[in-house]
Design an enzyme around this catalytic site. Structure first.
Site, PDB file in Angstrom:
ATOM      1  N   TYR A   1       8.869  -5.172 -10.130  1.00  0.00           N
ATOM      2  CA  TYR A   1       7.704  -5.928  -9.647  1.00  0.00           C
ATOM      3  C   TYR A   1       7.599  -7.264 -10.362  1.00  0.00           C
ATOM      4  O   TYR A   1       7.338  -8.289  -9.754  1.00  0.00           O
ATOM      5  CB  TYR A   1       6.419  -5.104  -9.849  1.00  0.00           C
ATOM      6  CG  TYR A   1       6.274  -4.009  -8.831  1.00  0.00           C
ATOM      7  CD1 TYR A   1       5.411  -4.162  -7.740  1.00  0.00           C
ATOM      8  CD2 TYR A   1       7.008  -2.837  -8.920  1.00  0.00           C
ATOM      9  CE1 TYR A   1       5.292  -3.160  -6.791  1.00  0.00           C
ATOM     10  CE2 TYR A   1       6.898  -1.834  -7.976  1.00  0.00           C
ATOM     11  CZ  TYR A   1       6.035  -2.005  -6.902  1.00  0.00           C
ATOM     12  OH  TYR A   1       5.932  -1.030  -5.944  1.00  0.00           O
TER      13      TYR A   1
ATOM     14  N   ASP B   1       9.105  -0.333   2.119  1.00  0.00           N
ATOM     15  CA  ASP B   1       8.753  -0.652   0.729  1.00  0.00           C
ATOM     16  C   ASP B   1       9.750  -1.692   0.196  1.00  0.00           C
ATOM     17  O   ASP B   1      10.062  -2.652   0.900  1.00  0.00           O
ATOM     18  CB  ASP B   1       8.723   0.632  -0.127  1.00  0.00           C
ATOM     19  CG  ASP B   1       7.971   0.437  -1.444  1.00  0.00           C
ATOM     20  OD1 ASP B   1       8.587  -0.003  -2.423  1.00  0.00           O
ATOM     21  OD2 ASP B   1       6.750   0.706  -1.489  1.00  0.00           O
TER      22      ASP B   1
ATOM     23  N   HIS C   1       3.240   5.372   4.699  1.00  0.00           N
ATOM     24  CA  HIS C   1       4.175   4.530   3.957  1.00  0.00           C
ATOM     25  C   HIS C   1       5.536   5.190   3.712  1.00  0.00           C
ATOM     26  O   HIS C   1       6.562   4.530   3.745  1.00  0.00           O
ATOM     27  CB  HIS C   1       3.515   4.172   2.622  1.00  0.00           C
ATOM     28  CG  HIS C   1       4.297   3.202   1.807  1.00  0.00           C
ATOM     29  ND1 HIS C   1       4.361   1.860   2.103  1.00  0.00           N
ATOM     30  CD2 HIS C   1       5.058   3.373   0.694  1.00  0.00           C
ATOM     31  CE1 HIS C   1       5.121   1.245   1.214  1.00  0.00           C
ATOM     32  NE2 HIS C   1       5.561   2.141   0.347  1.00  0.00           N
TER      33      HIS C   1
END
EC number: 3.3.2.9
Length: 470
Positions: free
Chosen positions: A383, A233, A440
């Site tokens: 982000y 990630d 993930h």
């Protein structure tokens, strides 16, 4: 005219050879590195005084007021009935979410989880104006004549340092867990600034390169001039940037996600034709199995799963208001990711398959780290800081990584990256494995598989002294 011809030919050959030599040897710039990002992320003006570099012990603690406030909010939650038979296809299913909230109120023992969180030593130290939180675990015992190898492990969103709690003992004490103790680690797991117990930046533009610079400073402050780094990630990008900033300090880079951010003509061609001519594009049978049909496994899956990223990359504070105010909203938002990113098929189950791979205690502990630290908004802003200038446009997107690299490709990762693609960014891949299962959140879901892969990768790097050859 004959000697003149020879002379001309001589001159021509000399020119050609000279040009080749110049281009190949002299003009080839020294391998470029990424500049260290010297920022200051504290409140207001940067003070003139030298930064206090003390490393202070830290304990996770919550007050009774915080807990009674949480329970009041859980009691007052409003739920919307889900559509019939919709399972997790519309996001979190509120019938299941009610069960989670009931468990949270009646069975979940936060005090016990706080003890679990505090079983490893926690610390804080100020770097570039903000308090950085990290867990630092040394091996309980070392085999004769061996020293521990420092390993930096970096989490992502919506995870936390807690994701590593099951893998830490396998790396710091491998022998007790049936693994080879040829290499034993001391593990450093920081919280990304704005996540968990690390202070959030107070200024704009804190991106992955900023985080990598802060963690580089942290490792040097802890006395590690050579170390390994591991991440998935955001941890993938932060550790990748760290390898670009400090290639001489990083002995090896291990990733359980290696996304391609710059798409070239060769990628497009290999997507179009790779299914029919895999060998031509360096694709293995397993790559073909994981990538095709590409519309379904590549394009549609990413479109279905990336709505959150678009919101967070544009207007994180808006959606963050609600999540920071409602523990139930926060849980719904985070749990949905732990379902779909673990296995895309889980969206067809009413409980999202969440308890197939994780315990509710583990899932709620991660959510509580977000709740008690009030960090959901600052975690989402990361982000915007990373995407607002475009994907693959910044210097780090264009620079290859020279550090020895190991990649563990888990089958349920959001997007599969074949080794042929990874090598364009990481030319020094020394270990690439198709993992048999897992998604993930690999460290939390499949700690043994990930630990074994890290151990064999470091074994290769050490045995061949690869870091000295880069």
């Amino acid at each position: 005219s004959f000697p003149a011809g020879i002379m001309l030919l001589d001159i021509l050959v000399t020119l050609i050879v000279g040009t080749v030599i110049y281009y190949y040897f002299l003009s080839k710039k020294k391998e470029e590195t990424l500049p260290f990002k010297e920022g200051w992320w504290g409140k207001g003006q940067k003070p003139d005084a030298e930064e206090d570099a003390t490393i202070r012990p830290f304990k996770v603690e919550t007050t009774e007021e915080e807990l009674s406030d949480l329970f009041r909010r859980l009691d007052q939650a409003r739920f919307t009935e889900p559509l019939e038979n919709s399972c997790f296809q519309y996001g979190i299913n509120s019938v299941y979410l009610r069960k989670v909230v009931s468990y949270w109120k009646n069975q979940f023992n936060w005090k016990k989880q706080v003890e679990i969180l505090n079983k490893y030593p926690h610390f804080k130290t100020k770097i570039q104006g903000i308090d950085i939180h990290f867990v630092h675990v040394k091996p309980p015992r070392l085999p004769e004549g061996q020293s521990a190898k420092p390993l930096l492990m970096v989490h992502g969103w919506p995870g936390s340092f807690y994701e590593f709690y099951k893998i830490i003992p396998l790396l710091t004490d491998p022998a007790s867990h049936g693994l080879s103790d040829e290499h034993v680690f001391e593990v450093i797991c920081p919280s990304i600034p704005g996540y968990g117990f690390s202070e959030a930046p107070h200024k704009k533009d804190f991106n992955s390169v900023s985080a990598a610079s802060v963690f580089y400073e942290l490792m040097l402050r802890l006395g590690f001039s050579e170390f390994y780094a591991q991440g998935g990630d955001w941890g993938w990008l932060i550790c990748t940037n760290l390898a670009q900033i400090a290639p001489n300090n990083l002995k090896g880079l291990h990733l359980n996600l290696a996304t391609v951010t710059r798409i070239g003509f060769s990628h497009v061609l290999s997507v179009l034709l790779g299914r029919y001519l895999p060998g031509l594009f360096g694709l293995q049978d397993e790559d073909v199995k994981r990538m095709y049909p590409f519309l379904e496994k590549g394009v549609y899956r990413i479109l279905r799963e990336s709505g959150y990223a678009h919101i967070q990359a544009t207007k994180p504070d808006t959606v963050g208001c609600g999540l920071n105010d409602s523990p139930v909203g926060l849980a719904g938002y985070i749990l949905e990711k732990f379902s779909t990113w673990t296995d895309p098929e889980f969206c067809n189950l009413e409980d999202g398959g969440l308890e197939k791979k994780f315990t509710l205690d583990d899932l709620l502990t991660n959510i509580m780290i977000y709740w008690v630290s009030g960090c959901i908004v600052s975690s989402m802003r990361f982000y915007k800081e990373n995407f607002q200038k475009g994907i693959g446009t910044q210097k780090h997107g264009k620079l290859p990584v020279q550090v020895p690299t190991g990649i563990a490709a888990f089958p349920n990762e959001l997007m599969h990256t074949p080794q042929a693609w990874a090598r364009k960014k990481y030319p020094n891949v020394v270990s690439f494995h198709y993992m048999p299962r897992g998604g993930h959140f690999a460290a939390l879901e499949e700690p043994e598989l990930l630990a074994e892969d890290i151990l064999q990768f470091v074994g290769k790097v050490e045995k061949q002294q690869l870091w000295k050859k880069k």
